[in-house]
Design an enzyme around this catalytic site. Structure first.
Site, mmCIF file in Angstrom:
data_model
loop_
_atom_site.group_PDB
_atom_site.id
_atom_site.type_symbol
_atom_site.label_atom_id
_atom_site.label_comp_id
_atom_site.label_asym_id
_atom_site.label_seq_id
_atom_site.Cartn_x
_atom_site.Cartn_y
_atom_site.Cartn_z
ATOM 1 N N ASN A 64 0.835 -1.200 0.000
ATOM 2 C CA ASN A 64 0.000 0.000 0.000
ATOM 3 C C ASN A 64 0.869 1.249 0.000
ATOM 4 O OD1 ASN A 64 -0.466 1.959 2.476
ATOM 5 N ND2 ASN A 64 0.143 -0.030 3.355
ATOM 6 N N ASN A 105 5.200 5.928 3.200
ATOM 7 C CA ASN A 105 4.353 6.527 2.173
ATOM 8 C C ASN A 105 4.187 8.033 2.283
ATOM 9 O OD1 ASN A 105 3.869 3.958 1.044
ATOM 10 N ND2 ASN A 105 2.357 3.549 2.641
ATOM 11 N N THR A 106 4.883 8.658 3.236
ATOM 12 C CA THR A 106 4.976 10.115 3.308
ATOM 13 C C THR A 106 6.447 10.460 3.132
ATOM 14 O OG1 THR A 106 3.047 10.365 4.759
ATOM 15 C CG2 THR A 106 4.676 12.146 4.786
ATOM 16 N N SER A 166 6.057 5.284 8.565
ATOM 17 C CA SER A 166 5.386 4.963 7.304
ATOM 18 C C SER A 166 6.300 5.296 6.140
ATOM 19 C CB SER A 166 4.086 5.749 7.171
ATOM 20 O OG SER A 166 3.557 5.604 5.860
ATOM 21 N N LYS A 210 6.188 4.018 16.945
ATOM 22 C CA LYS A 210 6.156 2.927 15.965
ATOM 23 C C LYS A 210 7.340 3.056 15.024
ATOM 24 C CE LYS A 210 3.017 0.391 12.923
ATOM 25 N NZ LYS A 210 1.598 0.237 12.519
ATOM 26 N N ASN A 264 6.351 -1.290 11.333
ATOM 27 C CA ASN A 264 5.512 -0.841 10.231
ATOM 28 C C ASN A 264 5.785 -1.718 9.005
ATOM 29 O OD1 ASN A 264 3.851 0.943 8.615
ATOM 30 N ND2 ASN A 264 4.379 2.589 10.036
ATOM 31 N N PHE A 278 -1.396 8.351 4.451
ATOM 32 C CA PHE A 278 -2.101 9.058 5.536
ATOM 33 C C PHE A 278 -3.355 9.767 5.014
ATOM 34 C CE2 PHE A 278 1.904 9.886 8.408
ATOM 35 C CZ PHE A 278 2.017 8.523 8.641
#
Length: 355
Positions: free
Chosen positions: A113, A180-181, A178, A220, A249, A117
């Site tokens: 994925n 994805n940022t 994450s 995390k 993560n 966010f």
């Protein structure tokens, strides 16, 4: 796998992954409104577990990311989770990355994925939590920064979210891991981590005095940290006396799936392929953190045996996400019972080897 989910899964897997995700959550809400019990004829037998100063009905939770806006938490609790972590939430609403941004790898029980966010903002999440009628377990709220906030200003985003959710959460998770940022994982570097978590720890103590309660704060981390990064992170988190660590993560690596076309998709990989890597980081953190800092093990849990492996590596609690997609609600009870048997087993024997 319980019959209802066994019937529904082939239909859901014909849909785009994110479409199926939304449809499933709406269906859970509807079933919960009708029956209050959803797909489980009975919840797992109680297995009270005390961690972070909180009593969890059982040690199996839902990882952040499934319910970013806390719209479905009551229905998710009804599946039998001992705790549900909502978010990641940011100060301002944001759409996340362009679609498509979620991809199944069914033959490996995995997901890639790059949601980014996507959420309605912290005020919307707070409103949804305030409207909850019942909590059947512990509620965690996972906080992050907006995509367009530069790292040098990230502290303000995290502080804003912490202050807003503090009176509503049973615990708060600081998400700096994450993939994805863009640039977010740079906040795990030693000096950046010390500045950010130090500021949040000071705010946590102020908020505790203001609200008359101490809400645990967890951090995390990513599974892609080098050995030296793990050493540095453990040093900082120990010095600052955080309440707990979530390991881990998603991974930017592609273990076991690098030969597949979907491996070229950007984003974080979760599910079975991340199990070994996430568990190694968990084990390394456990040996480097004081016993006063408990760990939550997440990443690759597809069976009760996987949950026990996380326990053997040092986790006090575990979380599922991709496993729920592939196994359905039956996974929750299976993990609870496996962890119960492991805890009740004699100190010698009946403990599976670490993987």
């Amino acid at each position: 796998m319980r019959p209802a989910y066994a019937l529904a899964r082939p239909l859901l897997f014909r849909l785009d992954a994110e479409t199926a995700h939304g449809l499933t959550l709406r269906a859970l809400d509807t079933l919960h409104a009708i029956s209050g019990r959803l797909l489980l004829p009975r919840p797992p037998k109680p297995f009270p577990t005390r961690v972070f100063g909180l009593t969890f009905p059982n040690p199996v939770g839902l990882a952040a990311g499934l319910d970013k806006n806390a719209l479905h938490a009551e229905a998710l609790f009804a599946l039998g989770f001992g705790f549900v972590e909502v978010g990641t939430v940011t100060p301002r609403p944001q759409a996340g990355n362009p679609k498509p941004r979620m991809f199944r790898i069914a033959e490996h029980s995995a997901i890639i994925n790059r949601l980014g966010f996507n959420n309605d903002g912290v005020d919307a999440l707070a409103h949804n939590v305030e409207r909850m009628r019942t909590r059947r377990g512990v509620l965690g709220i996972n906080i992050g920064k907006n995509k367009d906030t530069p790292n040098e200003l990230a502290e303000a985003d995290y502080l804003h979210c912490l202050e807003r959710v503090y009176p509503l959460a049973d615990y708060v998770t600081v998400n700096i891991s994450s993939p994805n940022t863009a640039g977010l994982r740079e906040l795990q570097e030693e000096q950046a981590l010390r500045r950010l978590v130090g500021a949040l720890r000071e705010a946590q103590e102020r908020l505790g005095a203001r609200h008359g309660k101490r809400v645990p704060m967890l951090v995390k981390i990513a599974p892609d940290l080098s050995d030296s990064d793990i050493e540095a992170a453990a040093r900082v988190l120990s010095d600052l006396q955080v309440d707990g660590v979530i390991a881990t993560n998603t991974t930017i690596g592609r273990p076991d799936v690098e030969h597949l076309p979907v491996a070229d998709e950007a984003g974080g990989l979760s599910g079975r392929p991340v199990m070994a890597q996430a568990t190694t980081v968990l084990r390394m953190m456990r040996t480097r953190l004081p016993e006063t800092i408990p760990l939550i093990g997440v990443g690759g849990i597809l069976s009760g045996a996987d949950a026990v492996t996380k326990m053997a590596a040092g986790a006090s609690l575990v979380q599922c996400y991709s496993g729920l997609v592939y196994r359905g609600p039956a996974l929750i009870d299976e993990c609870v019972e496996a962890m119960r048997r492991r805890k009740e087993a004699p100190s010698r024997g009946n403990v599976p080897p670490e993987q």
